[in-house]
Each structure stands twice: as C-alpha cells, then as structure tokens.
Design a protein around this motif. Sequence first.
Motif, PDB file in Angstrom:
ATOM      1  N   ILE A 240       0.837  -1.207   0.000  1.00  0.00           N
ATOM      2  CA  ILE A 240       0.000   0.000   0.000  1.00  0.00           C
ATOM      3  C   ILE A 240       0.870   1.254   0.000  1.00  0.00           C
ATOM      4  O   ILE A 240       0.589   2.224  -0.723  1.00  0.00           O
ATOM      5  N   ILE A 241       1.946   1.241   0.801  1.00  0.00           N
ATOM      6  CA  ILE A 241       2.851   2.399   0.845  1.00  0.00           C
ATOM      7  C   ILE A 241       3.504   2.613  -0.522  1.00  0.00           C
ATOM      8  O   ILE A 241       3.642   3.751  -0.983  1.00  0.00           O
ATOM      9  N   TYR A 242       3.876   1.522  -1.186  1.00  0.00           N
ATOM     10  CA  TYR A 242       4.464   1.649  -2.521  1.00  0.00           C
ATOM     11  C   TYR A 242       3.466   2.287  -3.487  1.00  0.00           C
ATOM     12  O   TYR A 242       3.818   3.187  -4.261  1.00  0.00           O
ATOM     13  N   GLN A 243       2.211   1.820  -3.437  1.00  0.00           N
ATOM     14  CA  GLN A 243       1.182   2.398  -4.308  1.00  0.00           C
ATOM     15  C   GLN A 243       0.951   3.871  -3.982  1.00  0.00           C
ATOM     16  O   GLN A 243       0.676   4.682  -4.874  1.00  0.00           O
ATOM     17  N   LEU A 244       1.082   4.224  -2.703  1.00  0.00           N
ATOM     18  CA  LEU A 244       0.940   5.619  -2.289  1.00  0.00           C
ATOM     19  C   LEU A 244       2.042   6.478  -2.902  1.00  0.00           C
ATOM     20  O   LEU A 244       1.785   7.587  -3.383  1.00  0.00           O
ATOM     21  N   ILE A 245       3.269   5.945  -2.885  1.00  0.00           N
ATOM     22  CA  ILE A 245       4.400   6.679  -3.472  1.00  0.00           C
ATOM     23  C   ILE A 245       4.181   6.904  -4.965  1.00  0.00           C
ATOM     24  O   ILE A 245       4.411   8.001  -5.483  1.00  0.00           O
ATOM     25  N   ILE A 246       3.712   5.865  -5.657  1.00  0.00           N
ATOM     26  CA  ILE A 246       3.428   5.992  -7.094  1.00  0.00           C
ATOM     27  C   ILE A 246       2.311   7.013  -7.327  1.00  0.00           C
ATOM     28  O   ILE A 246       2.367   7.826  -8.259  1.00  0.00           O
ATOM     29  N   ALA A 247       1.284   6.989  -6.457  1.00  0.00           N
ATOM     30  CA  ALA A 247       0.169   7.939  -6.589  1.00  0.00           C
ATOM     31  C   ALA A 247       0.652   9.377  -6.397  1.00  0.00           C
ATOM     32  O   ALA A 247       0.190  10.299  -7.083  1.00  0.00           O
ATOM     33  N   ILE A 248       1.589   9.552  -5.479  1.00  0.00           N
ATOM     34  CA  ILE A 248       2.138  10.895  -5.243  1.00  0.00           C
ATOM     35  C   ILE A 248       2.881  11.390  -6.482  1.00  0.00           C
ATOM     36  O   ILE A 248       2.765  12.566  -6.865  1.00  0.00           O
ATOM     37  N   THR A 249       3.626  10.503  -7.121  1.00  0.00           N
ATOM     38  CA  THR A 249       4.347  10.909  -8.345  1.00  0.00           C
ATOM     39  C   THR A 249       3.371  11.307  -9.452  1.00  0.00           C
ATOM     40  O   THR A 249       3.636  12.228 -10.227  1.00  0.00           O
ATOM     41  N   ILE A 250       2.226  10.625  -9.493  1.00  0.00           N
ATOM     42  CA  ILE A 250       1.204  10.970 -10.489  1.00  0.00           C
ATOM     43  C   ILE A 250       0.604  12.336 -10.184  1.00  0.00           C
ATOM     44  O   ILE A 250       0.384  13.163 -11.070  1.00  0.00           O
ATOM     45  N   GLU A 251       0.333  12.570  -8.886  1.00  0.00           N
ATOM     46  CA  GLU A 251      -0.202  13.866  -8.468  1.00  0.00           C
ATOM     47  C   GLU A 251       0.775  14.996  -8.769  1.00  0.00           C
ATOM     48  O   GLU A 251       0.373  16.127  -9.043  1.00  0.00           O
ATOM     49  N   LEU A 252       2.073  14.687  -8.720  1.00  0.00           N
ATOM     50  CA  LEU A 252       3.107  15.684  -9.038  1.00  0.00           C
ATOM     51  C   LEU A 252       3.315  15.808 -10.542  1.00  0.00           C
ATOM     52  O   LEU A 252       4.229  16.503 -10.990  1.00  0.00           O
ATOM     53  N   GLN A 253       2.456  15.091 -11.295  1.00  0.00           N
ATOM     54  CA  GLN A 253       2.458  15.133 -12.762  1.00  0.00           C
ATOM     55  C   GLN A 253       3.762  14.605 -13.368  1.00  0.00           C
ATOM     56  O   GLN A 253       4.230  15.078 -14.399  1.00  0.00           O
ATOM     57  N   VAL A 254       4.331  13.602 -12.694  1.00  0.00           N
ATOM     58  CA  VAL A 254       5.491  12.917 -13.260  1.00  0.00           C
ATOM     59  C   VAL A 254       4.989  11.931 -14.306  1.00  0.00           C
ATOM     60  O   VAL A 254       4.025  11.198 -14.077  1.00  0.00           O
ATOM     61  N   GLU A 255       5.636  11.886 -15.453  1.00  0.00           N
ATOM     62  CA  GLU A 255       5.214  10.999 -16.537  1.00  0.00           C
ATOM     63  C   GLU A 255       5.259   9.538 -16.080  1.00  0.00           C
ATOM     64  O   GLU A 255       6.229   9.124 -15.423  1.00  0.00           O
ATOM     65  N   PRO A 256       4.226   8.741 -16.394  1.00  0.00           N
ATOM     66  CA  PRO A 256       4.202   7.323 -16.002  1.00  0.00           C
ATOM     67  C   PRO A 256       5.421   6.540 -16.490  1.00  0.00           C
ATOM     68  O   PRO A 256       5.812   5.549 -15.877  1.00  0.00           O
ATOM     69  N   SER A 257       6.019   6.990 -17.598  1.00  0.00           N
ATOM     70  CA  SER A 257       7.185   6.299 -18.149  1.00  0.00           C
ATOM     71  C   SER A 257       8.388   6.342 -17.211  1.00  0.00           C
ATOM     72  O   SER A 257       9.341   5.574 -17.356  1.00  0.00           O
ATOM     73  N   TRP A 258       8.351   7.234 -16.212  1.00  0.00           N
ATOM     74  CA  TRP A 258       9.444   7.359 -15.253  1.00  0.00           C
ATOM     75  C   TRP A 258       9.227   6.497 -14.008  1.00  0.00           C
ATOM     76  O   TRP A 258      10.093   6.460 -13.125  1.00  0.00           O
ATOM     77  N   GLN A 259       8.095   5.822 -13.928  1.00  0.00           N
ATOM     78  CA  GLN A 259       7.759   5.092 -12.701  1.00  0.00           C
ATOM     79  C   GLN A 259       8.746   3.975 -12.381  1.00  0.00           C
ATOM     80  O   GLN A 259       9.077   3.736 -11.217  1.00  0.00           O
ATOM     81  N   LYS A 260       9.227   3.271 -13.405  1.00  0.00           N
ATOM     82  CA  LYS A 260      10.187   2.185 -13.160  1.00  0.00           C
ATOM     83  C   LYS A 260      11.502   2.744 -12.626  1.00  0.00           C
ATOM     84  O   LYS A 260      12.143   2.126 -11.752  1.00  0.00           O
TER      85      LYS A 260
END
Length: 285
Positions: A240-260
């Motif tokens: 859940i914490i990992y998903q939260l971190i990913i959600a925060i990056t999305i909210e910060l408008q970081v491109e999904p291609s950078w998630q890995k």
Amino acid sequence: MSSSLLPVAIGILERGFIGSFVVMAIYLASRVMKFDDFSIEGTFGLGGAIVAWAILHDTNPWIALILAIISGGISGCITGLLHTKLGLNKLISGIVVTTMLFSISINIGTANVALGNAKTIFTTAQEYPFGTLILLALITFFIAYIFIWYMKTENGFILRSTGVNEQFVTSLGKSVPFYITLSLIMANSLSALAGGIFVQYSGFFSAFGNVGTLIAALAGCMIAELIAANMFLMAILGSIIYQLIIAITIELQVEPSWQKLITGLLIVVILVVKKMENIKGAKTV
C-alpha cells in the motif's frame, strides 16, 4: 477527506491489496527460501491470461482464479525442478520459466483483450459502497492468515529452516529439494492469483502488464522489512505504501514512463537506509 481524494485513496488501497500477494510471493521465495525467483513475474502474467481466457469462455470467475493458482503452482514446480533436478542456477531457472511463460500467456489470452461486460468476482461487490475494497481486503487478510498459520506448523518450520540451514533439514531426514520446490509452488501460486485478480479488477489483460511487477513487489517487500513485525501482514502495508508513493508521483504530474526509474531509486534509497541502520547498530554494540 475531500470527495476528490477519496477515490484516489480507495484506489491506492485496492491496488495495494492486489500487489501484496506478489510481495508475499517475493518474501516466501527470496527471504524465506533465499531463492531469487524471476518466474514470479511470469506467473503474474500467466494468471491474468488464464483468468481472461476462462472468463471470456463463461467460466465462473472464482473457478478462473483457482485455475490461475494451479497454473502458477505448476510453473513454480517447474522452476524448482530445473534447479533441484537439472542443476540450473537459481536465477537462470526463473529466467527460463518466465521467458517461456511470456509466450504461453500471449497464446492463451492474446496480446491484449478486454473483459467487457463479463462477470467477475467484483460484479456483485460493485453494487455496494466500498464493495470492491472490502472484498479485496477480505481476500488479502484471509490469504495472509493462512500463511501466518502455516508458518507456525511443523511443515512451515521445516520450510523456513531450509532457507537458513539445509544441513539441519537433511539431518531431520527431510528432503531439501522438496521444500525448495514447495516454497516456489506457493510463491508462484500467489503471484498468479494476483495476476488473475488484477485482470478482473482492471477489466482487461495485457501480455506486457506483468513487466515491472517483480521490481515493484521487491520495493514493497523492502518497505515491509523496514517496518518489521509479521512479514505477511507487513507485506500488505508495504504494498500500500508503494502504491501511495506511485500515486504521489502521479499527483506531481510525473510521466508514467518514469515510474520504473522511480521504483529503482526507491529500492536504492531503502538499501542505503538499511545499511546506515546496520552501521549505527554495529557502533552501538
């Protein structure tokens, strides 16, 4: 919590519950058995492919999940046999299996397929407020409870001992290859279950949907280890914490291609934190 944040929070929890199965799989294989199993990524896709195929052929969605679990178990068994019987390196065994599973997944479920209006395990739950979240929570905690109980049994103790001291297990007259293979069967069954649930949750199957599953689960496992306590319960929180971190990056408008890349950096940061804690602990002693 504002109405705009509620769906985001629910989505984080739901994806976290699904991801926790793979985190538990990583923990079983990598931490308990000391077997870094790459086939876990392949069985996630295989489970999804089998569930998609089964549901589109009017199979009960719960039976479809059972088929996914069985397929994952068979895949884990093959990985174990490649290592214990044919003497392949642990990493190579997993890579060989996950490579084969990629082709199998494409031929079972095609590269991309949508479930459309087909019935899933969430069809009835979606009629109630927070129904999907509650159903996922019930499944997740039930699975975690089963493994917590199993690890306290004699069989579970021997399985854990195999990863720590194989000679001790041999001295008890138990088969080390059997317990190595058993742990991989359980781990890959969990991963296939996660893949099957994810397909029903998202409503589609993609042959490339499992890419990055292993590294994401590893990040969740390492987060859980920082929290400590019972790992099967912490696996849920870590995911859940990992998903939260990913959600925060999305909210910060970081491109999904950078998630890995972000996931990889997160693992590096956790490793640095753990190393600093070890150094601090050694100085204290």
